[in-house]
Design a protein around this motif. Structure first.
Motif, PDB file in Angstrom:
ATOM      1  N   VAL A 338       0.829  -1.203   0.000  1.00 18.10           N
ATOM      2  CA  VAL A 338       0.000   0.000   0.000  1.00 18.10           C
ATOM      3  C   VAL A 338       0.866   1.257   0.000  1.00 18.10           C
ATOM      4  O   VAL A 338       0.602   2.215  -0.743  1.00 18.10           O
ATOM      5  N   ARG A 340       3.847   1.624  -1.110  1.00 17.24           N
ATOM      6  CA  ARG A 340       4.515   1.770  -2.409  1.00 17.24           C
ATOM      7  C   ARG A 340       3.535   2.077  -3.533  1.00 17.24           C
ATOM      8  O   ARG A 340       3.935   2.390  -4.639  1.00 17.24           O
ATOM      9  N   ARG A 341       2.229   1.945  -3.253  1.00 14.86           N
ATOM     10  CA  ARG A 341       1.192   2.097  -4.282  1.00 14.86           C
ATOM     11  C   ARG A 341       1.456   1.130  -5.448  1.00 14.86           C
ATOM     12  O   ARG A 341       1.362   1.495  -6.617  1.00 14.86           O
ATOM     13  N   ARG A 344      -1.859  -2.616  -7.719  1.00 15.12           N
ATOM     14  CA  ARG A 344      -3.198  -2.122  -7.389  1.00 15.12           C
ATOM     15  C   ARG A 344      -4.291  -3.142  -7.696  1.00 15.12           C
ATOM     16  O   ARG A 344      -5.283  -3.247  -6.984  1.00 15.12           O
ATOM     17  N   SER A 415      -7.127   2.191   0.840  1.00 16.12           N
ATOM     18  CA  SER A 415      -5.977   1.579   0.175  1.00 16.12           C
ATOM     19  C   SER A 415      -6.164   1.473  -1.332  1.00 16.12           C
ATOM     20  O   SER A 415      -5.183   1.343  -2.080  1.00 16.12           O
ATOM     21  N   GLN A 418      -5.654   5.453  -5.746  1.00 12.86           N
ATOM     22  CA  GLN A 418      -4.328   5.487  -6.388  1.00 12.86           C
ATOM     23  C   GLN A 418      -3.773   6.904  -6.392  1.00 12.86           C
ATOM     24  O   GLN A 418      -3.535   7.508  -7.428  1.00 12.86           O
ATOM     25  N   ARG A 419      -3.537   7.433  -5.226  1.00 12.01           N
ATOM     26  CA  ARG A 419      -2.946   8.751  -5.064  1.00 12.01           C
ATOM     27  C   ARG A 419      -1.884   8.674  -3.972  1.00 12.01           C
ATOM     28  O   ARG A 419      -2.012   7.897  -3.028  1.00 12.01           O
ATOM     29  N   ARG A 420      -0.867   9.500  -4.112  1.00 12.36           N
ATOM     30  CA  ARG A 420       0.217   9.471  -3.139  1.00 12.36           C
ATOM     31  C   ARG A 420      -0.293   9.809  -1.739  1.00 12.36           C
ATOM     32  O   ARG A 420       0.106   9.204  -0.745  1.00 12.36           O
ATOM     33  N   SER A 423      -1.765   6.773   0.155  1.00 10.47           N
ATOM     34  CA  SER A 423      -0.850   5.818   0.787  1.00 10.47           C
ATOM     35  C   SER A 423      -0.326   6.359   2.110  1.00 10.47           C
ATOM     36  O   SER A 423      -0.197   5.618   3.095  1.00 10.47           O
TER      37      SER A 423
END
Length: 565
Positions: A338, A340-341, A344, A415, A418-420, A423
């Motif tokens: 999570v 490290r993204r 997905r 989680s 998908q954005r910094r 995380s």
């Protein structure tokens, strides 16, 4: 951030252990402590109730008995060792997180946060093997990973030894050792000769240590090493319906108590293992997947025997302690993914699987869980959920099934973003919930739940004032309630009166072997024997100290040291 996470882990570990003054689990804790006492050569072997415990953790406690024979000091030192193991866990967890691609500071942060989870920290206030078990398991995983990267004889020896030590710390991890041996054997067939070294080291450690374990068990338990026989009987009498209930409850606990992170880690593992199996690669992921499957089978088989229609224990329907060490490592992988993204699609699959598990548990298992008068539970078996409201310590009438599910769902949903910032938000939320949950679980649940236990077994003080010689414990008329009678009181007084001899007898079958006897507060044999009561036990249990006719009785009668008839 890494330094702050480590500091938080240290603080919560010390806070949890700060009030540890004596055992609560008089089967597990006293079993380990008495193993160590016997191996240290201090006093006579105990005569304990229940079944035996393995020696890995006891071996670390042996030197404490050499340094002091005061049971309270021995206990507190053992708890201190447990804390050290809990904090040392950060090191292998960091190495595992690094192998997922995290930088060192990020890996340390993830490892420290996971090590501070309630499911990990709340066992630190007891002389239990859980922290050592998790530490050795993490070391075994790391050793397997390193061996897969470069299969040298030295790395094979390390893996074989750690796998054997894991089994010798607790028998429920036998599947990990067996999977290791199978992995080594298959690699040896393919020409990886270092695997033979791994097999040799595992056998060389496991066989003599298991023999020693059997000898110790035979010295201290009438049933000897009955735990293995009980496990086989439970497997042979397995009820498929009860196994499904137990498996669903344990899966739900492993998901929600770790905020969904364990499911992410498991999904990552299974995807990688499937890919390598299709390529016919005997990878560490394949080894790990089989080890988790084996450990899960053992846990489900063991617990399924106690979740029938007439069950009164609520914790067994969501039992967590057996799988928590494995969930710890999976959660490190899950949180690292999570942060490290990465992967997905895998995270989405994990969220979907978690939803299925949660739905099955809430709809099919929760209606079966007993509630109301007569129900009871053992907190440390669901330690990852102790920051919630529970019966007997709050006004709750049932377990926190829905609330815990909702919180895990929130973290899993976050989680998926998908954005910094997401995380970082997940890491922050997880850190606050896990660290805060450990503090809250200790203060809100464990301390009030067990407060009366710390006021029990006060007869040890009376015995210490009267004699340094042997005492006997009568098993007749002991209570049959949970945790009472022949299991707890018998084991408790053998621990607290160590290293003196405590002779166990049944007054319905034989006369007391000593002048001082611990029996019931209303002792049917007292009048016939001419015994007089010295004092009643305080706390929860039906025990009293009696003195038989002799010089000591005359002295106590003259000094007013006896209770008035």
């Amino acid at each position: 951030m890494a330094a702050a996470a480590v500091l938080a882990a240290v603080v919560v570990q010390l806070y949890t252990a700060a009030d540890a003054s004596g055992p609560i689990y008089y089967t597990d804790e006293v079993g380990y402590l008495s193993n160590a006492q016997l191996l240290a050569g201090v006093g006579e072997p105990r005569d304990l109730s229940f079944t035996s415990y393995y020696l890995g953790w006891s071996l670390l406690i042996v030197p404490i008995w050499w340094l002091t024979q005061d049971p309270a000091t021995v206990y507190q030192a053992a708890v201190g060792l447990s804390v050290v193991c809990g904090l040392a866990l950060i090191v292998p967890l960091t190495a595992i997180a690094r192998r997922t691609g995290l930088s060192l500071p990020a890996a340390v942060t993830v490892a420290a946060v996971v090590s501070a989870a309630p499911a990990r920290v709340l066992t630190s206030g007891y002389a239990l093997a859980e922290n050592l078990l998790t530490l050795v398991l993490a070391g075994t995983v790391l050793a397997a990973w390193r061996y897969a990267e470069h299969p040298t004889h030295g790395r094979a020896a390390l893996l074989g030894s750690t796998a054997a030590m894991l089994f010798l710390t607790h028998g429920r991890t036998l599947p990990v050792l067996l999977v290791c041996m199978l992995w080594f054997a298959m690699l040896a067939v393919r020409g990886t000769w270092s695997a033979v070294t791994g097999i040799g080291c595992a056998v060389a450690l496991a066989v003599p240590m298991y023999a020693l374990n059997q000898w110790v068990a035979g010295q201290m338990y009438l049933e000897g090493a009955g735990r293995e026989e009980r496990g086989i009987l439970r497997l042979l009498s397995l009820d498929p319906g009860q196994a499904v209930v137990a498996g669903t409850g344990q899966a739900w606990y492993a998901v929600v108590s770790w905020l969904g992170l364990s499911m992410i880690g498991l999904t990552v593992l299974l995807v990688a293992a499937g890919r390598h199996l299709r390529a016919r690669r005997l990878s560490v992921e394949v080894w790990a997947a089989l080890a988790v499957a084996g450990a899960t089978m053992v846990s489900v088989v063991w617990i399924s025997a106690v979740v029938g229609e007439t069950a009164t224990r609520i914790d067994t329907f969501a039992y967590g302690r057996y799988l928590d060490p494995f969930a710890t490592i999976l959660s490190v992988v899950g949180l690292a993914v999570v942060v490290r993204r990465a992967q997905r699609q895998t995270v989405r699959g994990a969220a979907a699987a978690a939803a299925v598990v949660a739905g099955a548990f809430l709809l099919a298992v929760v209606p079966r869980i007993p509630s109301g008068p007569g129900t009871w539970w053992v907190p440390l078996n669901v330690s990852g959920l102790l920051h919630w409201d529970w019966p007997n310590v709050t006004t709750a009438s049932t377990g926190p099934w829905v609330a815990a599910t909702v919180l895990a769902a929130v973290v899993l949903t976050l989680s998926l973003v998908q954005r910094r910032w997401a995380s970082h938000a997940v890491l922050g939320v997880v850190a606050v919930v896990l660290v805060g949950g450990s503090v809250l679980g200790e203060a809100k649940t464990l301390r009030p739940f067990y407060a009366a236990w710390y006021d029990s077994f006060t007869l040890r003080e009376d015995v210490a004032e009267l004699t340094d010689g042997p005492v006997s414990f009568d098993t007749a008329d002991t209570t049959t309630v949970e945790g009472g009678g022949d299991t707890v009181s018998r084991n408790a007084y053998q621990f607290w009166l160590a290293p003196r001899t405590v002779e166990v007898f049944d007054s319905d079958a034989s006369d007391p072997p000593t002048e001082l006897v611990i029996a019931r507060k209303e002792w049917p044999r007292a009048e016939a024997l001419g015994a007089r009561k010295v004092a009643d036990d305080t706390g929860l249990f039906d025990n009293a100290l009696w003195v038989l006719p002799g010089d000591l009785l005359d002295e106590l009668a003259a000094s007013g040291g006896l209770e008035t008839p």
